[in-house]
Design an enzyme around this catalytic site. Structure first.
Site, PDB file in Angstrom:
ATOM      1  N   TYR A  18       0.798  -1.230   0.000  1.00 23.89           N
ATOM      2  CA  TYR A  18       0.000   0.000   0.000  1.00 23.89           C
ATOM      3  C   TYR A  18       0.831   1.282   0.000  1.00 23.89           C
ATOM      4  O   TYR A  18       0.270   2.377  -0.025  1.00 23.89           O
ATOM      5  CB  TYR A  18      -0.952  -0.002   1.203  1.00 23.89           C
ATOM      6  N   ASN A  53     -13.232   3.487  -1.191  1.00 20.25           N
ATOM      7  CA  ASN A  53     -12.403   2.293  -1.042  1.00 20.25           C
ATOM      8  C   ASN A  53     -12.944   1.544   0.171  1.00 20.25           C
ATOM      9  O   ASN A  53     -12.690   1.936   1.311  1.00 20.25           O
ATOM     10  CB  ASN A  53     -10.929   2.655  -0.856  1.00 20.25           C
ATOM     11  N   HIS A 103     -15.262  -7.144  -0.797  1.00 16.25           N
ATOM     12  CA  HIS A 103     -15.364  -8.547  -1.203  1.00 16.25           C
ATOM     13  C   HIS A 103     -16.502  -9.288  -0.495  1.00 16.25           C
ATOM     14  O   HIS A 103     -16.756 -10.445  -0.795  1.00 16.25           O
ATOM     15  CB  HIS A 103     -14.037  -9.259  -0.923  1.00 16.25           C
ATOM     16  N   ASP A 123     -25.952  -2.532  -1.531  1.00 15.88           N
ATOM     17  CA  ASP A 123     -27.338  -2.030  -1.489  1.00 15.88           C
ATOM     18  C   ASP A 123     -27.359  -0.521  -1.240  1.00 15.88           C
ATOM     19  O   ASP A 123     -28.174   0.194  -1.834  1.00 15.88           O
ATOM     20  CB  ASP A 123     -28.129  -2.740  -0.384  1.00 15.88           C
ATOM     21  N   HIS A 177      -9.255   0.744  -5.468  1.00 14.26           N
ATOM     22  CA  HIS A 177      -8.387  -0.144  -4.696  1.00 14.26           C
ATOM     23  C   HIS A 177      -6.964   0.328  -4.951  1.00 14.26           C
ATOM     24  O   HIS A 177      -6.567   0.494  -6.117  1.00 14.26           O
ATOM     25  CB  HIS A 177      -8.510  -1.599  -5.146  1.00 14.26           C
ATOM     26  N   ILE A 178      -6.217   0.506  -3.898  1.00 14.35           N
ATOM     27  CA  ILE A 178      -4.828   0.948  -4.034  1.00 14.35           C
ATOM     28  C   ILE A 178      -4.001  -0.140  -4.712  1.00 14.35           C
ATOM     29  O   ILE A 178      -3.215   0.124  -5.622  1.00 14.35           O
ATOM     30  CB  ILE A 178      -4.254   1.274  -2.631  1.00 14.35           C
ATOM     31  N   SER A 179      -4.192  -1.362  -4.269  1.00 15.70           N
ATOM     32  CA  SER A 179      -3.450  -2.488  -4.845  1.00 15.70           C
ATOM     33  C   SER A 179      -4.237  -3.072  -6.021  1.00 15.70           C
ATOM     34  O   SER A 179      -5.436  -2.798  -6.179  1.00 15.70           O
ATOM     35  CB  SER A 179      -3.254  -3.571  -3.773  1.00 15.70           C
ATOM     36  N   ARG A 212      -9.855 -11.887  -3.323  1.00 20.35           N
ATOM     37  CA  ARG A 212      -9.952 -10.444  -3.572  1.00 20.35           C
ATOM     38  C   ARG A 212     -10.474 -10.138  -4.976  1.00 20.35           C
ATOM     39  O   ARG A 212     -10.701  -8.994  -5.331  1.00 20.35           O
ATOM     40  CB  ARG A 212      -8.596  -9.770  -3.379  1.00 20.35           C
TER      41      ARG A 212
HETATM   42  C1  DQA Z   1      -7.861  -2.664  -0.817  1.00 20.47           C
HETATM   43  C2  DQA Z   1      -7.827  -4.112  -1.284  1.00 20.47           C
HETATM   44  C3  DQA Z   1      -8.628  -4.999  -0.345  1.00 20.47           C
HETATM   45  O1  DQA Z   1      -8.581  -6.339  -0.797  1.00 20.47           O
HETATM   46  C4  DQA Z   1      -8.054  -4.940   1.052  1.00 20.47           C
HETATM   47  O2  DQA Z   1      -8.830  -5.729   1.934  1.00 20.47           O
HETATM   48  C5  DQA Z   1      -7.909  -3.543   1.541  1.00 20.47           C
HETATM   49  C6  DQA Z   1      -7.421  -2.528   0.625  1.00 20.47           C
HETATM   50  C7  DQA Z   1      -6.952  -1.759  -1.664  1.00 20.47           C
HETATM   51  O3  DQA Z   1      -7.091  -0.557  -1.548  1.00 20.47           O
HETATM   52  O4  DQA Z   1      -6.114  -2.269  -2.406  1.00 20.47           O
HETATM   53  O5  DQA Z   1      -8.120  -3.265   2.716  1.00 20.47           O
HETATM   54  O6  DQA Z   1      -9.195  -2.176  -0.949  1.00 20.47           O
END
Ligand code: DQA
Length: 143
Positions: free
Chosen positions: A23, A74, A80, A87, A100-102, A111
């Site tokens: 991250y 985010n 997931h 909803d 998503h950062i990653s 994921r």
């Molecule tokens: C995340 C990816 C998710 O799988 C993880 O649980 C996070 C961060 C991301 O920003 O990449 O908490 O949302």
């Protein structure tokens, strides 16, 4: 309607120290200061919670606000798992862009399911903190 809202989910309060190899090293406060400075004409509100129901409340609040145009979300691991958040996104008549950062598609298989995707306008994944800025810029372009 001159405001945008960023909502971060669980464990994203730990950005900067949490798994920096995944991250990065930047805290969210430092990132936010930078974007607020860069887009000074825009009010960027920020909420974070580790609690699913609070995140649902924030989405509803953004939906009910006369001033907030759209949301950058985010949802962390709730992306997931959370039908309640999906909803809530469907229940509001405002654009929600997921970040998503990653790159969640290059990580563990669990994921790769994103329950929020079907409810949101779109998603930016894997571009680090740039994803938030790109999502904000997308929403600014729609205002
Ligand atoms: C995340 C990816 C998710 O799988 C993880 O649980 C996070 C961060 C991301 O920003 O990449 O908490 O949302």
């Amino acid at each position: 309607m001159k405001k945008l809202m960023i909502i971060n989910g669980p464990n994203l309060n730990l950005l900067g120290t949490r798994e920096p190899e995944v991250y990065g090293n930047e805290t969210f406060d430092s990132f936010l200061e930078g974007v607020r400075h860069k887009y000074f004409g825009m009010e960027i509100l920020y909420k974070q919670s580790n609690v699913e129901g609070e995140l649902v409340n924030y989405i509803q609040e953004a939906g009910a606000s006369e001033e907030i145009f759209g949301v950058v979300l985010n949802a962390g691991a709730y992306s997931h798992t959370s039908i309640a958040m999906a909803d809530a996104i469907k229940a509001i008549a405002k654009p929600v862009v997921l970040v998503h950062i990653s790159n969640v598609y290059a990580r563990e298989i669990e994921r790769r399911t994103d329950l929020l995707m079907g409810a949101a306008e779109g998603c930016i994944t894997g571009l680090g903190m740039h994803g938030y800025e790109l999502a904000l810029r997308y929403l600014m372009g729609k205002m």
